[in-house]
Design an enzyme around this catalytic site. Structure first.
Site, PDB file in Angstrom:
ATOM      1  N   GLU A  62      51.897  71.652  54.376  1.00  0.00           N
ATOM      2  CA  GLU A  62      51.467  72.773  55.214  1.00  0.00           C
ATOM      3  C   GLU A  62      52.432  73.946  55.093  1.00  0.00           C
ATOM      4  O   GLU A  62      52.017  75.094  54.930  1.00  0.00           O
ATOM      5  CB  GLU A  62      51.361  72.326  56.684  1.00  0.00           C
ATOM      6  CG  GLU A  62      50.166  71.419  56.945  1.00  0.00           C
ATOM      7  CD  GLU A  62      50.081  70.914  58.382  1.00  0.00           C
ATOM      8  OE1 GLU A  62      48.991  70.473  58.786  1.00  0.00           O
ATOM      9  OE2 GLU A  62      51.093  70.967  59.111  1.00  0.00           O
ATOM     10  N   LYS A  89      52.911  76.422  63.280  1.00  0.00           N
ATOM     11  CA  LYS A  89      52.400  76.170  61.925  1.00  0.00           C
ATOM     12  C   LYS A  89      50.968  76.655  61.776  1.00  0.00           C
ATOM     13  O   LYS A  89      50.621  77.258  60.782  1.00  0.00           O
ATOM     14  CB  LYS A  89      52.613  74.730  61.549  1.00  0.00           C
ATOM     15  CG  LYS A  89      51.674  73.628  61.700  1.00  0.00           C
ATOM     16  CD  LYS A  89      50.399  73.463  61.089  1.00  0.00           C
ATOM     17  CE  LYS A  89      49.600  72.436  61.860  1.00  0.00           C
ATOM     18  NZ  LYS A  89      50.138  71.120  61.860  1.00  0.00           N
ATOM     19  N   CYS A 142      52.692  72.054  65.646  1.00  0.00           N
ATOM     20  CA  CYS A 142      51.299  72.509  65.551  1.00  0.00           C
ATOM     21  C   CYS A 142      51.104  74.003  65.785  1.00  0.00           C
ATOM     22  O   CYS A 142      50.439  74.675  65.015  1.00  0.00           O
ATOM     23  CB  CYS A 142      50.417  71.802  66.572  1.00  0.00           C
ATOM     24  SG  CYS A 142      50.808  70.095  66.841  1.00  0.00           S
ATOM     25  N   HIS A 146      22.363  76.016  59.503  1.00  0.00           N
ATOM     26  CA  HIS A 146      22.368  76.755  58.264  1.00  0.00           C
ATOM     27  C   HIS A 146      22.787  78.184  58.497  1.00  0.00           C
ATOM     28  O   HIS A 146      22.338  78.780  59.461  1.00  0.00           O
ATOM     29  CB  HIS A 146      20.950  76.714  57.682  1.00  0.00           C
ATOM     30  CG  HIS A 146      20.866  77.156  56.276  1.00  0.00           C
ATOM     31  ND1 HIS A 146      21.600  76.574  55.273  1.00  0.00           N
ATOM     32  CD2 HIS A 146      20.153  78.149  55.688  1.00  0.00           C
ATOM     33  CE1 HIS A 146      21.316  77.177  54.124  1.00  0.00           C
ATOM     34  NE2 HIS A 146      20.445  78.131  54.355  1.00  0.00           N
ATOM     35  N   TYR A 152      52.605  65.801  55.411  1.00  0.00           N
ATOM     36  CA  TYR A 152      51.735  66.932  55.726  1.00  0.00           C
ATOM     37  C   TYR A 152      52.556  68.136  56.153  1.00  0.00           C
ATOM     38  O   TYR A 152      52.191  69.281  55.880  1.00  0.00           O
ATOM     39  CB  TYR A 152      50.643  66.556  56.739  1.00  0.00           C
ATOM     40  CG  TYR A 152      51.060  66.398  58.168  1.00  0.00           C
ATOM     41  CD1 TYR A 152      51.089  67.494  59.022  1.00  0.00           C
ATOM     42  CD2 TYR A 152      51.404  65.160  58.694  1.00  0.00           C
ATOM     43  CE1 TYR A 152      51.466  67.362  60.345  1.00  0.00           C
ATOM     44  CE2 TYR A 152      51.773  65.015  60.014  1.00  0.00           C
ATOM     45  CZ  TYR A 152      51.810  66.124  60.840  1.00  0.00           C
ATOM     46  OH  TYR A 152      52.175  65.987  62.139  1.00  0.00           O
ATOM     47  N   GLU A 211      27.041  71.363  57.606  1.00  0.00           N
ATOM     48  CA  GLU A 211      25.710  70.827  57.334  1.00  0.00           C
ATOM     49  C   GLU A 211      25.671  69.943  56.088  1.00  0.00           C
ATOM     50  O   GLU A 211      24.732  69.164  55.914  1.00  0.00           O
ATOM     51  CB  GLU A 211      24.660  71.941  57.226  1.00  0.00           C
ATOM     52  CG  GLU A 211      24.819  72.830  56.015  1.00  0.00           C
ATOM     53  CD  GLU A 211      23.706  73.877  55.879  1.00  0.00           C
ATOM     54  OE1 GLU A 211      22.547  73.578  56.203  1.00  0.00           O
ATOM     55  OE2 GLU A 211      24.012  75.012  55.448  1.00  0.00           O
ATOM     56  N   CYS A 243      55.368  70.118  69.270  1.00  0.00           N
ATOM     57  CA  CYS A 243      54.081  70.762  69.013  1.00  0.00           C
ATOM     58  C   CYS A 243      54.127  72.252  69.282  1.00  0.00           C
ATOM     59  O   CYS A 243      53.790  73.064  68.445  1.00  0.00           O
ATOM     60  CB  CYS A 243      53.003  70.086  69.848  1.00  0.00           C
ATOM     61  SG  CYS A 243      51.471  71.010  69.909  1.00  0.00           S
TER      62      CYS A 243
END
Lengths: 622, 473
Positions: free
Chosen positions: A329, A192, A189, A597, A325, A602, A184
């Protein structure tokens, strides 16, 4: 019910309610019986004093009182208060040849019943056995200093245990290696996401002109500057892990660990010096490394994600092989910083993820200049020119016919999958079973392998999720169960995750395919819509690209069983919804919640169109 | 309002009319259909906030290897035109939507004649009488001007004007401490304008005060100047066109003076109720706030007249609450459902340079309701991964979760200060709606690496006094 009692003079064990001990296990099948046996051995192994007793038995009470008067902590399993007590008693008699209770173990040694325990007390044998507490160098040795291993080691140390971490990075075929912290932090992670951020900043730069920021030239990207900054950050993380282990008095040894016999591991350092250590318990957290194709030229000329993030030169025109992935990525951020990128895909994108979402992820990438070669696999990689980067010729063949093709690239990045690091750590010496095909380690629901004192967490686990936060959670909870009084198990259900492709994809719960498989299509209602982030309007970016989808179980109060979002900041959006899913999120609750908003999140509070209605979901320029 | 009008007309064939009229601001700014949010509120505000954020990104970019010049200038005109064009396209979209759903639209200024009849006057002075079975008042509010400050009305502008300025406001004094004040000051600073905020007392009244002070602390470190405990007394136009503002420091009583290109009043809003002739219909208002008194059904003192949104007493002044209240009201009026609007746990976000998202109770409110001994606050200072390489200061990136102390520790409020706070907060608002406890939040696995995952990792209680700074990965 299993309970731990600290024996202080005058105290008696608290009352216990009848409860199934191992829920869901009945000793009918041989497999279940084996599982029970394993658990009982685990209990004997894990507890300094383990008493199998019955709550009403006067002999059992005397034994408990003896240990209390000695001030010794002991664990009890009351066979009359668990559903499978009879089976437990049977399996115990197989192990010990003793059918009666109490059945007492001290430091893993079978003591016998009440009389034998009192005799041992009088002869001094009991005291001797109790003193022989630290027969091992360590309470726990963790193999692998990644997210899961470190979390487990540190938690065990916090709980007062003597802990060692063995961590050793075998250099990649290209010679890349790194510091403490595992995949990681070093090659996963963290770098990346930072390179993804670099790519997003490229997008921000081009947006910024529409928002009134004035500069003329097309911004150029410098790979070395970026990589150096990222590697500096990683260096600081490696260092902070070292400091953190030291602060918690965890012994850190930068050596390769290999089991040599039961409870004993050999650690080999960079210079080849060997040292052996013993421990009561072990946790395997060795993780995975990228897989190679096994074709001509792959190990010599191709790189993997192990190499990319510290590559000292810009990779140039790149072929990414794979559709995981990791592949998408990497392809995404390489294209985002201005490189010519092609992705070669054998079959589907993002296997295991929702395929509608996966295709949308891919088509956004395609629209943004990434080329996809579908249904091809490389068969040979040849070096045309040396250099940094050099020039490579790739020959690929179709998965569907005799067709072949050739391409010339500066860099070929393999991202076709990862293999567990479980085959060269001496597991066969102590009999830890692995899945021979995948190399993964099967464990029960408390992360225990078939050898009771050996546990495993993280990416090496069979059938579990390969995610850093999952490994951390599992590692921490494992330590708390082993050395604290916690019983909480790691929950692998509804784990959220995000794929950091150019357009991020966040999800939690089931994919639409999986939901249909589990619940049947007619029991589901899928709500979906495209949405147009406000920031994209002025920037003039596509209005029918970002997409939100939820999958509800019609016959369970429209409970949300799958959550999917494709859009900017998908990770940030998804996290809170994952909490809500943990708490039983329903469509009604989504409708009742007020939106913030103007945000992307939302959109989930105003979902109206069902997929089954077939209604148009496109946005007509607001 | 529009939501309240379009739903029944389209779905149930009711005959609906919308009467909308924008009284030009004292500066003469006017706009189209859609109300505050679309024209002079959320939409242009968030877009200008985005423009400012992009300025930060340009400064981040070199750290990530992008070769861009430092000191990139910003062209207000270009931004304003792009923002205004987007707003105009939304106005148009609303017009089309009303037409599609067969809602009659009148661009007239309405007032009550009696409890079933309103009279509308066009810009040209032509009168129209309209009668209806049900009438919904959704006139909203407009910025307040100070009444006792010489030159305020002549020389100052408000949020009604700022988004429609063709030219850069230049060096700006923002007066007020509302979220409107801080948001405007934030993006003006971010667009490289010299910006000062003058506030009489505390920032963001009604919000959690610890969070509010972190918000202003961050703004100050980001370049916004603050004049605290000061009130303006005079605005004078100098011969060169600049504005000379005189103010008083309330603590020392001393007067001070400064010159600005623009003075922006953001000291609050007044409901648009006084020109409605409400008394002719018998609709009662709060004499102090002039807001319309309503019950849980959104009905006023006259049963068939309703009020929603910013003009109604005691309602949060937020677009999505008004939208949902309008939709639910329409459903009730058409007999479709009897659901009432739930005004509890409304999430919101303040789009200051470092965004502040919150849902549920502030720490003060939780303590007031439950008592300090029954409240547990988990908190953390964290560093967003993106800030590390960009060498950005993360001193104010902070999360606080306010819980009941008794297990399972029900979550009462969540406060998040950091990038993308709006996106982070939305899902947690759902969680709180679902009755999430601290234990459940902790059992949720994080998404790595995000800022939102820090919420699922909150371990340190305020009560423990331990250092709440997240270290490492």
């Amino acid at each position: 019910r299993l309970g731990s009692v600290r024996g202080v003079p005058g105290s008696s064990p608290p009352g216990r309610r009848a409860r199934p001990w191992f829920p869901g296990i009945s000793c009918t099948s041989a497999e279940a019986r084996e599982e029970l046996r394993r658990r009982l051995l685990g209990l004997i192994e894990d507890n300094r004093v383990m008493i199998f007793s019955k709550s009403y038995c006067p002999h059992s009470t005397r034994v408990k009182e003896l240990f209390s008067s000695l001030g010794v902590e002991y664990n009890i399993l009351e066979l009359d208060q668990v559903d499978d007590g009879a089976s437990v008693q049977e399996v115990l008699s197989e192990i010990t040849n003793q059918i009666t209770v109490p059945n007492v173990f001290v430091n893993k040694v079978h003591m016998g019943g009440c009389d034998r325990t009192f005799q041992a007390h009088q002869s001094g044998l009991l005291q001797k056995l109790l003193q022989k507490e630290s027969a091992y160098d360590y309470d726990l040795i963790v193999i692998g200093g990644g997210s899961g291993g470190l979390a487990c080691a540190q938690e065990a140390a916090i709980l007062g245990k003597k802990v060692m971490v063995l961590d050793f990075v075998v250099p990649s075929p290209q010679g890349t290696s790194w510091g403490l912290g595992g995949t990681c932090v070093n090659v996963g992670c963290v770098p990346k996401k930072l390179m993804h951020q670099a790519a997003l900043l490229g997008q921000a730069l081009s947006d910024s002109r529409k928002f009134g920021w004035e500069y003329n030239q097309q911004a150029k990207h410098n790979w070395e500057t970026m990589t150096e900054a990222i590697q500096n950050h990683i260096g600081s993380l490696n260092w902070s892990y070292r400091v953190s282990l030291r602060e918690k008095a965890v012994a850190y040894v930068n050596s390769y660990g290999e089991f040599v016999e039961h409870h004993k591991i050999k650690a080999t350092n960079r210079k080849g010096q060997e040292t052996c250590y013993t421990a009561a318990k072990f946790v395997i957290a060795t993780g995975e490394r990228p897989r190679y194709l096994g074709i001509q030229g792959d190990k010599e000329y191709c790189i993997t994600s192990d190499d990319l993030f510290s590559l000292p030169y810009c990779p140039g025109k790149t072929l990414v092989v794979g559709a995981s992935y990791v592949a998408l990525e990497c392809a995404g951020f390489l294209a985002g910083i201005g490189l010519d990128v092609t992705v070669m895909v054998r079959s589907v994108l993002l296997r295991g993820f929702d395929q509608e979402m996966a295709e949308k992820v891919g088509s956004y990438m395609e629209q943004h200049g990434i080329k996809f070669l579908r249904k091809f696999i490389p068969v040979m990689v040849q070096q045309l020119e040396k250099g940094l980067p050099g020039k490579l010729k790739v020959v690929a063949k179709s998965t569907e016919g005799p067709e072949t093709m050739e391409g010339v690239y500066n860099t070929v990045l393999l991202a076709i999958g990862r293999d567990s690091c479980t085959r060269k750590i001496g597991l066969e010496k102590i009999g830890v079973k692995i899945n021979e095909k995948t190399g993964k380690i099967p464990v029960n629901d408390v992360e225990q392998t078939n050898v009771p004192y050996v546990y495993a967490v993280g990416d090496v686990l069979e059938g579990k999720l390969e995610l850093t936060p999952v490994a951390i959670q599992a590692g921490k909870l494992l330590a708390r169960r082993l050395f604290g009084d916690h019983l909480e198990k790691c929950d692998y259900i509804n784990v959220p995750t995000t794929v950091f492709t150019p357009l991020e994809y966040g999800c939690c719960g089931l994919s639409e395919e999986k939901a249909i498989e589990v619940y049947k299509k007619e029991n589901l209602e899928v709500y979906h819509t495209f949405f147009w982030p406000l920031e994209w309007t002025v920037a003039g970016r596509d209005n029918n690209t970002c997409y939100a989808k939820i999958i509800c179980n019609k016959f369970n109060n429209n409970r949300v069983i799958g959550f999917h979002i494709l859009g900017p900041n998908a990770g940030e959006v998804t996290q809170g919804f994952a909490v809500a899913m943990k708490c039983g999120l329903t469509k009604q609750l989504l409708d009742d919640t007020i939106g913030i908003h103007p945000t992307c999140g939302e959109v989930f509070t105003t979902l109206e169109i069902t997929k089954s209605s077939g209604l148009d979901i496109s946005q007509k320029g607001c | 309002m529009l939501q309240c009008a379009t739903d029944p007309a389209a779905q149930l064939g009711k005959k609906v009319a919308v009467v909308d009229y924008v009284e030009p601001s004292p500066r003469g700014t006017r706009w189209g259909l859609g109300g505050t949010c679309v024209n002079v509120g959320c939409i242009p505000k968030k877009l200008m906030h985005q423009a400012a954020l992009l300025g930060d990104r340009i400064r981040d970019a070199p750290h990530y290897g992008w070769e861009v010049p430092q000191q990139v200038p910003h062209d207000w005109r270009k931004m304003a035109e792009a923002v205004q064009n987007h707003v105009k396209s939304l106005n148009w979209g609303h017009r089309v939507q009303l037409q599609d759903r067969k809602v009659k639209y009148f661009n007239i200024k309405a007032s009550f004649v009696n409890e079933h009849v309103v009279c509308g006057v066009t810009k040209g002075g032509k009168e129209t009488l309209l009668s209806a079975e049900h009438i919904v008042i959704a006139t909203g509010g407009r910025p307040r001007y100070p009444t006792n400050i010489e030159g305020a009305l002549e020389h100052g502008i408000t949020s009604d004007d700022i988004f429609w300025l063709k030219e850069s406001p230049g060096k700006t004094l923002v007066v007020g401490a509302s979220y409107v004040a801080l948001e405007c000051a934030g993006f003006l600073t971010g667009l490289s304008l010299d910006t000062t905020v003058m506030m009489r007392s505390i920032p963001l009244r009604g919000f959690d005060q610890q969070m509010s002070s972190l918000v202003t602390e961050h703004m100050a470190s980001h370049g916004t100047q603050f004049l605290r405990g000061c009130t303006p007394s005079r605005v004078k136009k100098l011969p060169d066109g600049q504005l000379q503002v005189t103010w008083k420091d309330l603590a020392s009583g001393r007067e001070d003076m400064g010159t600005f290109d623009t003075v922006l009043w953001a000291i609050g809003r007044v409901p648009e109720t006084r020109s409605l002739n409400l008394e002719k219909a018998g609709v009662n208002t709060n004499p102090n706030t002039h807001k319309i008194l309503v019950d849980a059904q959104e009905a006023t003192s006259v049963p068939h007249i309703y009020a929603i949104g910013d003009a109604a007493e005691g309602r949060p002044e937020l677009t999505p609450t008004a939208t949902m209240a309008g939709r639910l009201l329409a459903q009730r009026l058409c007999g479709q459902s009897s659901d009432l609007m739930d005004y509890d746990n409304v999430p919101t976000t303040v789009f200051t340079p470092l965004e502040y998202g919150c849902v549920g109770l502030s720490e003060e409110e939780a303590v007031a309701r439950h008592g300090e001994e029954h409240v547990e606050v988990y908190h953390a200072f964290y560093k967003p991964l993106e800030f590390t390489v960009a060498e950005r200061d993360s001193s104010q990136c902070y999360i606080k979760m306010v819980c009941l102390r008794e297990p399972p520790q029900l979550v009462l409020g969540l406060h998040f200060l950091g990038p993308n706070a709006g996106e982070v907060t939305q899902g947690f608002a759902l969680g709180i709606k679902c009755g999430a406890s601290y234990t459940q939040v902790m059992r949720t696995v994080g998404i790595h690496p995000t800022c939102a995952e820090e919420v699922a990792k909150l371990r340190i209680t305020k009560r423990s006094g331990l250092e709440p700074t997240v270290t490492g990965c």
